[in-house]
Design a protein around this motif. Structure first.
Motif, PDB file in Angstrom:
ATOM      1  N   THR A  82      40.683  40.555  -9.944  1.00 47.93           N
ATOM      2  CA  THR A  82      39.335  40.480 -10.519  1.00 47.93           C
ATOM      3  C   THR A  82      39.046  41.829 -10.832  1.00 47.93           C
ATOM      4  O   THR A  82      39.567  42.875 -10.386  1.00 47.93           O
ATOM      5  CB  THR A  82      38.456  39.995  -9.781  1.00 47.93           C
ATOM      6  OG1 THR A  82      38.250  40.698  -8.384  1.00 47.93           O
ATOM      7  CG2 THR A  82      38.453  38.495  -9.223  1.00 47.93           C
ATOM      8  N   ALA A  83      37.999  41.817 -11.990  1.00 48.56           N
ATOM      9  CA  ALA A  83      37.539  43.342 -12.296  1.00 48.56           C
ATOM     10  C   ALA A  83      36.959  44.049 -11.195  1.00 48.56           C
ATOM     11  O   ALA A  83      36.805  45.399 -11.059  1.00 48.56           O
ATOM     12  CB  ALA A  83      36.274  43.215 -13.502  1.00 48.56           C
ATOM     13  N   ALA A  84      36.402  43.101 -10.318  1.00 51.19           N
ATOM     14  CA  ALA A  84      35.819  43.811  -9.124  1.00 51.19           C
ATOM     15  C   ALA A  84      36.656  44.503  -8.286  1.00 51.19           C
ATOM     16  O   ALA A  84      36.434  45.721  -7.622  1.00 51.19           O
ATOM     17  CB  ALA A  84      34.818  42.655  -8.136  1.00 51.19           C
ATOM     18  N   TYR A  85      37.813  43.975  -7.743  1.00 59.31           N
ATOM     19  CA  TYR A  85      38.711  44.505  -7.160  1.00 59.31           C
ATOM     20  C   TYR A  85      39.420  45.564  -7.721  1.00 59.31           C
ATOM     21  O   TYR A  85      39.518  46.759  -7.172  1.00 59.31           O
ATOM     22  CB  TYR A  85      39.787  43.464  -6.770  1.00 59.31           C
ATOM     23  CG  TYR A  85      40.930  44.015  -5.674  1.00 59.31           C
ATOM     24  CD1 TYR A  85      40.321  44.334  -4.387  1.00 59.31           C
ATOM     25  CD2 TYR A  85      42.176  44.124  -5.722  1.00 59.31           C
ATOM     26  CE1 TYR A  85      41.062  44.363  -3.463  1.00 59.31           C
ATOM     27  CE2 TYR A  85      43.064  44.518  -4.789  1.00 59.31           C
ATOM     28  CZ  TYR A  85      42.629  44.711  -3.570  1.00 59.31           C
ATOM     29  OH  TYR A  85      43.374  45.079  -2.712  1.00 59.31           O
ATOM     30  N   ASP A  86      39.504  45.641  -9.109  1.00 61.76           N
ATOM     31  CA  ASP A  86      40.087  46.734  -9.963  1.00 61.76           C
ATOM     32  C   ASP A  86      38.932  48.092  -9.584  1.00 61.76           C
ATOM     33  O   ASP A  86      39.240  49.003  -9.673  1.00 61.76           O
ATOM     34  CB  ASP A  86      40.374  46.449 -11.036  1.00 61.76           C
ATOM     35  CG  ASP A  86      41.774  45.600 -11.314  1.00 61.76           C
ATOM     36  OD1 ASP A  86      42.631  45.824 -10.440  1.00 61.76           O
ATOM     37  OD2 ASP A  86      41.992  44.935 -12.372  1.00 61.76           O
TER      38      ASP A  86
END
Length: 311
Positions: A82-86
Protein backbone atom coordinates in the motif's frame (compact mmCIF):
# COMPACT_ATOMS: atom_id res chain seq x y z
CA UNK A 1 17.58 8.97 23.93
CA UNK A 2 19.73 12.10 24.06
CA UNK A 3 19.61 14.36 27.12
CA UNK A 4 19.19 17.43 24.89
CA UNK A 5 15.51 18.55 25.30
CA UNK A 6 15.25 19.83 21.71
CA UNK A 7 16.53 16.55 20.27
CA UNK A 8 14.25 14.67 22.63
CA UNK A 9 11.26 16.66 21.36
CA UNK A 10 12.33 16.06 17.75
CA UNK A 11 12.53 12.31 18.41
CA UNK A 12 9.13 12.35 20.07
CA UNK A 13 7.64 14.20 17.10
CA UNK A 14 9.25 11.80 14.63
CA UNK A 15 8.07 8.77 16.56
CA UNK A 16 4.55 10.18 16.68
CA UNK A 17 4.61 10.41 12.87
CA UNK A 18 5.71 6.76 12.71
CA UNK A 19 3.04 5.66 15.20
CA UNK A 20 0.37 7.24 13.01
CA UNK A 21 0.88 4.42 10.51
CA UNK A 22 -0.12 1.71 12.98
CA UNK A 23 -3.33 -0.02 11.97
CA UNK A 24 -3.10 1.07 8.33
CA UNK A 25 -3.05 -1.58 5.56
CA UNK A 26 0.39 -2.83 4.56
CA UNK A 27 -0.67 -4.77 1.46
CA UNK A 28 -3.74 -5.12 -0.69
CA UNK A 29 -6.22 -7.81 0.32
CA UNK A 30 -5.11 -11.00 -1.38
CA UNK A 31 -6.60 -14.28 -2.56
CA UNK A 32 -4.65 -17.53 -2.46
CA UNK A 33 -3.59 -18.74 -5.91
CA UNK A 34 -4.92 -22.20 -5.09
CA UNK A 35 -7.32 -23.59 -2.51
CA UNK A 36 -5.83 -25.77 0.19
CA UNK A 37 -4.99 -28.98 -1.65
CA UNK A 38 -3.49 -32.41 -1.10
CA UNK A 39 -0.62 -32.19 -3.67
CA UNK A 40 0.87 -29.10 -1.99
CA UNK A 41 0.46 -30.74 1.42
CA UNK A 42 2.25 -33.85 0.13
CA UNK A 43 5.12 -31.84 -1.39
CA UNK A 44 5.51 -29.88 1.85
CA UNK A 45 5.58 -33.02 3.99
CA UNK A 46 8.08 -34.71 1.69
CA UNK A 47 10.34 -31.65 1.75
CA UNK A 48 10.13 -31.45 5.56
CA UNK A 49 10.30 -35.19 6.17
CA UNK A 50 7.05 -34.94 8.15
CA UNK A 51 5.23 -38.30 8.20
CA UNK A 52 2.45 -37.34 10.63
CA UNK A 53 -0.67 -39.34 9.59
CA UNK A 54 -2.87 -36.28 10.26
CA UNK A 55 -1.73 -34.88 6.90
CA UNK A 56 -2.94 -37.81 4.78
CA UNK A 57 -6.18 -39.66 4.19
CA UNK A 58 -9.80 -38.55 3.82
CA UNK A 59 -9.72 -36.40 6.97
CA UNK A 60 -6.36 -34.81 6.22
CA UNK A 61 -5.48 -31.33 7.43
CA UNK A 62 -2.66 -29.10 6.27
CA UNK A 63 0.43 -28.82 8.48
CA UNK A 64 -0.06 -25.65 10.56
CA UNK A 65 3.40 -24.36 9.57
CA UNK A 66 2.19 -24.21 5.95
CA UNK A 67 0.06 -21.19 6.93
CA UNK A 68 2.08 -18.64 4.95
CA UNK A 69 2.54 -20.97 1.96
CA UNK A 70 -1.11 -20.52 0.95
CA UNK A 71 -0.59 -16.75 0.60
CA UNK A 72 2.58 -16.80 -1.51
CA UNK A 73 2.28 -15.16 -4.90
CA UNK A 74 5.08 -17.01 -6.72
CA UNK A 75 8.05 -15.73 -8.73
CA UNK A 76 6.01 -13.86 -11.32
CA UNK A 77 3.77 -11.90 -8.95
CA UNK A 78 4.31 -9.87 -5.82
CA UNK A 79 1.82 -8.69 -3.19
CA UNK A 80 0.82 -5.09 -3.82
CA UNK A 81 2.18 -2.91 -1.02
CA UNK A 82 0.00 0.00 0.00
CA UNK A 83 0.94 3.65 -0.32
CA UNK A 84 0.89 3.85 3.49
CA UNK A 85 3.53 1.13 3.89
CA UNK A 86 5.71 2.70 1.19
CA UNK A 87 5.36 6.09 2.88
CA UNK A 88 6.46 4.61 6.22
CA UNK A 89 9.57 3.03 4.72
CA UNK A 90 10.37 6.22 2.79
CA UNK A 91 10.07 8.26 5.99
CA UNK A 92 12.52 5.94 7.74
CA UNK A 93 14.90 6.00 4.77
CA UNK A 94 14.86 9.81 4.67
CA UNK A 95 15.73 9.95 8.39
CA UNK A 96 18.88 7.89 7.78
CA UNK A 97 17.42 4.55 8.83
CA UNK A 98 17.93 3.19 5.33
CA UNK A 99 19.31 -0.25 6.13
CA UNK A 100 16.96 -3.15 6.73
CA UNK A 101 17.14 -6.64 8.16
CA UNK A 102 14.39 -9.18 8.83
CA UNK A 103 14.48 -10.08 12.50
CA UNK A 104 11.78 -12.67 13.22
CA UNK A 105 8.30 -13.93 12.44
CA UNK A 106 5.53 -15.40 14.55
CA UNK A 107 2.57 -17.54 13.57
CA UNK A 108 -0.63 -18.23 15.48
CA UNK A 109 -2.87 -21.12 14.43
CA UNK A 110 -6.56 -20.74 15.22
CA UNK A 111 -8.15 -23.61 13.32
CA UNK A 112 -6.93 -26.35 10.95
CA UNK A 113 -6.93 -25.86 7.20
CA UNK A 114 -8.52 -28.63 5.17
CA UNK A 115 -8.32 -29.44 1.45
CA UNK A 116 -10.77 -27.33 -0.53
CA UNK A 117 -10.56 -24.28 1.73
CA UNK A 118 -10.46 -20.99 -0.19
CA UNK A 119 -7.79 -18.67 1.20
CA UNK A 120 -8.00 -14.88 1.58
CA UNK A 121 -5.68 -12.64 3.57
CA UNK A 122 -4.99 -9.03 4.45
CA UNK A 123 -2.03 -7.31 6.05
CA UNK A 124 -1.75 -4.31 8.37
CA UNK A 125 1.05 -2.34 9.97
CA UNK A 126 0.58 -3.64 13.50
CA UNK A 127 3.26 -1.67 15.31
CA UNK A 128 6.27 0.61 14.99
CA UNK A 129 8.57 0.50 18.00
CA UNK A 130 10.26 3.35 19.78
CA UNK A 131 13.83 4.03 18.69
CA UNK A 132 16.00 1.10 19.76
CA UNK A 133 19.76 0.74 20.06
CA UNK A 134 21.04 -2.51 18.56
CA UNK A 135 24.44 -3.93 17.66
CA UNK A 136 23.67 -3.17 14.04
CA UNK A 137 22.84 0.44 14.84
CA UNK A 138 19.93 2.54 16.13
CA UNK A 139 16.58 1.98 14.47
CA UNK A 140 12.92 1.06 14.58
CA UNK A 141 11.21 -2.32 14.52
CA UNK A 142 8.26 -2.46 12.11
CA UNK A 143 5.81 -5.35 12.56
CA UNK A 144 3.20 -6.30 9.98
CA UNK A 145 0.37 -8.74 10.77
CA UNK A 146 -1.28 -10.85 8.11
CA UNK A 147 -4.65 -12.38 8.95
CA UNK A 148 -5.34 -15.53 6.94
CA UNK A 149 -8.89 -16.76 6.41
CA UNK A 150 -10.27 -19.99 5.01
CA UNK A 151 -13.75 -19.75 3.53
CA UNK A 152 -14.11 -16.39 5.30
CA UNK A 153 -13.20 -17.63 8.79
CA UNK A 154 -9.99 -16.54 10.52
CA UNK A 155 -7.59 -19.48 10.47
CA UNK A 156 -4.35 -17.91 11.66
CA UNK A 157 -2.08 -14.90 11.82
CA UNK A 158 1.44 -14.30 10.60
CA UNK A 159 3.55 -11.53 12.08
CA UNK A 160 6.70 -10.42 10.28
CA UNK A 161 9.16 -7.99 11.84
CA UNK A 162 11.93 -5.95 10.26
CA UNK A 163 14.48 -3.52 11.69
CA UNK A 164 15.01 -0.28 9.78
CA UNK A 165 18.28 1.10 11.13
CA UNK A 166 21.22 3.41 10.63
CA UNK A 167 24.33 1.22 10.39
CA UNK A 168 26.65 1.78 13.33
CA UNK A 169 29.60 1.44 10.99
CA UNK A 170 28.78 2.10 7.37
CA UNK A 171 31.06 -0.04 5.21
CA UNK A 172 33.11 1.76 2.61
CA UNK A 173 31.78 1.34 -0.86
CA UNK A 174 33.86 -1.22 -2.71
CA UNK A 175 35.70 0.03 -5.76
CA UNK A 176 33.60 -0.12 -8.87
CA UNK A 177 34.00 -3.45 -10.57
CA UNK A 178 34.99 -3.46 -14.19
CA UNK A 179 32.13 -4.16 -16.54
CA UNK A 180 31.36 -7.85 -16.68
CA UNK A 181 32.54 -9.52 -19.87
CA UNK A 182 30.80 -12.33 -21.67
CA UNK A 183 32.24 -15.76 -20.94
CA UNK A 184 35.05 -16.73 -23.30
CA UNK A 185 34.53 -19.69 -25.65
CA UNK A 186 36.60 -22.77 -24.95
CA UNK A 187 39.14 -23.00 -27.77
CA UNK A 188 41.04 -26.25 -28.27
CA UNK A 189 42.92 -28.01 -31.05
CA UNK A 190 39.70 -29.49 -32.45
CA UNK A 191 37.84 -26.17 -32.87
CA UNK A 192 40.60 -23.55 -33.13
CA UNK A 193 40.07 -23.26 -36.89
CA UNK A 194 36.42 -22.40 -36.39
CA UNK A 195 37.24 -19.50 -34.04
CA UNK A 196 39.99 -18.28 -36.36
CA UNK A 197 37.32 -18.11 -39.06
CA UNK A 198 34.97 -16.19 -36.77
CA UNK A 199 37.72 -13.63 -36.16
CA UNK A 200 37.79 -13.13 -39.95
CA UNK A 201 33.96 -12.94 -40.03
CA UNK A 202 33.66 -16.35 -41.66
CA UNK A 203 31.40 -19.16 -40.40
CA UNK A 204 33.25 -22.33 -41.38
CA UNK A 205 31.63 -25.75 -41.55
CA UNK A 206 33.70 -28.92 -41.56
CA UNK A 207 33.38 -31.19 -44.60
CA UNK A 208 34.60 -34.78 -44.62
CA UNK A 209 36.90 -35.31 -47.62
CA UNK A 210 36.12 -39.02 -47.50
CA UNK A 211 32.32 -38.91 -47.98
CA UNK A 212 31.55 -35.19 -48.29
CA UNK A 213 29.33 -35.03 -45.19
CA UNK A 214 29.10 -31.61 -43.56
CA UNK A 215 29.31 -31.49 -39.78
CA UNK A 216 28.88 -28.98 -37.00
CA UNK A 217 30.06 -28.51 -34.31
CA UNK A 218 33.61 -29.32 -35.30
CA UNK A 219 34.81 -32.84 -34.52
CA UNK A 220 38.13 -34.67 -35.03
CA UNK A 221 36.51 -37.32 -37.26
CA UNK A 222 33.50 -38.02 -39.45
CA UNK A 223 30.45 -39.58 -37.81
CA UNK A 224 29.31 -41.02 -41.13
CA UNK A 225 32.40 -42.80 -42.45
CA UNK A 226 34.99 -42.40 -39.69
CA UNK A 227 37.49 -40.58 -41.86
CA UNK A 228 39.83 -38.21 -39.96
CA UNK A 229 40.38 -36.08 -43.10
CA UNK A 230 38.41 -32.92 -43.68
CA UNK A 231 38.36 -29.43 -45.13
CA UNK A 232 35.94 -26.54 -44.66
CA UNK A 233 33.25 -24.66 -46.55
CA UNK A 234 32.00 -21.21 -45.70
CA UNK A 235 28.36 -20.92 -44.65
CA UNK A 236 26.19 -18.66 -46.77
CA UNK A 237 24.74 -17.12 -43.61
CA UNK A 238 21.13 -17.94 -44.45
CA UNK A 239 19.08 -20.10 -42.11
CA UNK A 240 15.88 -20.60 -40.14
CA UNK A 241 14.98 -21.00 -36.47
CA UNK A 242 14.67 -24.76 -35.92
CA UNK A 243 13.90 -24.33 -32.21
CA UNK A 244 14.50 -21.72 -29.51
CA UNK A 245 14.26 -20.87 -25.82
CA UNK A 246 13.80 -17.54 -24.05
CA UNK A 247 16.30 -17.01 -21.25
CA UNK A 248 14.92 -15.32 -18.11
CA UNK A 249 16.97 -16.82 -15.28
CA UNK A 250 19.47 -16.81 -13.79
CA UNK A 251 20.49 -13.18 -14.35
CA UNK A 252 24.16 -12.63 -15.21
CA UNK A 253 25.76 -9.17 -15.42
CA UNK A 254 27.09 -9.70 -18.95
CA UNK A 255 23.62 -10.48 -20.31
CA UNK A 256 20.32 -8.61 -20.33
CA UNK A 257 17.45 -11.11 -20.05
CA UNK A 258 14.99 -11.89 -21.41
CA UNK A 259 16.58 -12.84 -24.72
CA UNK A 260 16.11 -15.61 -27.28
CA UNK A 261 18.64 -18.35 -27.96
CA UNK A 262 17.96 -20.30 -31.14
CA UNK A 263 18.94 -23.61 -32.66
CA UNK A 264 19.55 -22.35 -36.17
CA UNK A 265 19.34 -24.64 -39.16
CA UNK A 266 21.72 -23.27 -41.76
CA UNK A 267 20.95 -23.45 -45.48
CA UNK A 268 23.75 -26.03 -45.72
CA UNK A 269 21.80 -28.42 -43.46
CA UNK A 270 23.78 -28.28 -40.21
CA UNK A 271 22.59 -26.60 -37.02
CA UNK A 272 24.25 -24.10 -34.67
CA UNK A 273 23.18 -22.61 -31.32
CA UNK A 274 23.37 -18.82 -31.10
CA UNK A 275 21.50 -15.68 -30.10
CA UNK A 276 18.58 -14.47 -32.21
CA UNK A 277 18.89 -10.68 -32.39
CA UNK A 278 17.19 -7.74 -34.03
CA UNK A 279 13.64 -8.79 -33.13
CA UNK A 280 11.83 -8.79 -29.77
CA UNK A 281 12.38 -12.04 -27.92
CA UNK A 282 8.62 -12.73 -27.83
CA UNK A 283 8.35 -12.48 -31.63
CA UNK A 284 10.86 -15.24 -32.34
CA UNK A 285 9.12 -18.23 -33.93
CA UNK A 286 10.08 -21.66 -35.26
CA UNK A 287 10.65 -21.36 -39.00
CA UNK A 288 11.59 -17.66 -38.84
CA UNK A 289 14.24 -16.78 -41.44
CA UNK A 290 17.52 -15.50 -40.01
CA UNK A 291 20.70 -14.06 -41.43
CA UNK A 292 24.20 -14.38 -40.01
CA UNK A 293 26.03 -11.39 -38.62
CA UNK A 294 29.16 -11.05 -36.53
CA UNK A 295 28.85 -8.97 -33.38
CA UNK A 296 31.75 -7.58 -31.36
CA UNK A 297 31.21 -7.62 -27.59
CA UNK A 298 34.58 -6.30 -26.42
CA UNK A 299 38.15 -5.84 -27.65
CA UNK A 300 38.68 -9.60 -27.79
CA UNK A 301 35.35 -11.27 -28.38
CA UNK A 302 33.49 -11.57 -31.68
CA UNK A 303 30.57 -14.01 -31.91
CA UNK A 304 28.32 -15.18 -34.74
CA UNK A 305 24.68 -14.28 -34.07
CA UNK A 306 21.58 -14.42 -36.23
CA UNK A 307 19.43 -11.47 -37.20
CA UNK A 308 15.73 -12.30 -37.34
CA UNK A 309 14.15 -11.49 -40.72
CA UNK A 310 10.56 -10.34 -40.40
CA UNK A 311 8.28 -10.67 -43.36
Amino acid sequence: MSGDPEIHEENEGFEARLKAYEGRPAAATGVGRDPVNEPMIRHWCEAMGDTNPAYTGPDAIAPPTMLQAWTMAGLSRRPERTAAYDELLTLLDASGHDAVVATDCEQEYLRPLRPGGEITFDSVIESVSERKTTKLGPGYFVTTRTDIRADGELAGTHRFRILKYTPAHRPKKPPKKPEERRPRPVVNRDNAGFWEGVARHELLIQRCTGCGTLRFPWLPGCNSCGSPDWDTVGASGEGTVYSYVVMHHPPFPAFAPPFAVGLIELAEGVRIVSDVVGVPYDEVRIGMPVRLEFRRYDDELVLPVFQGVTR
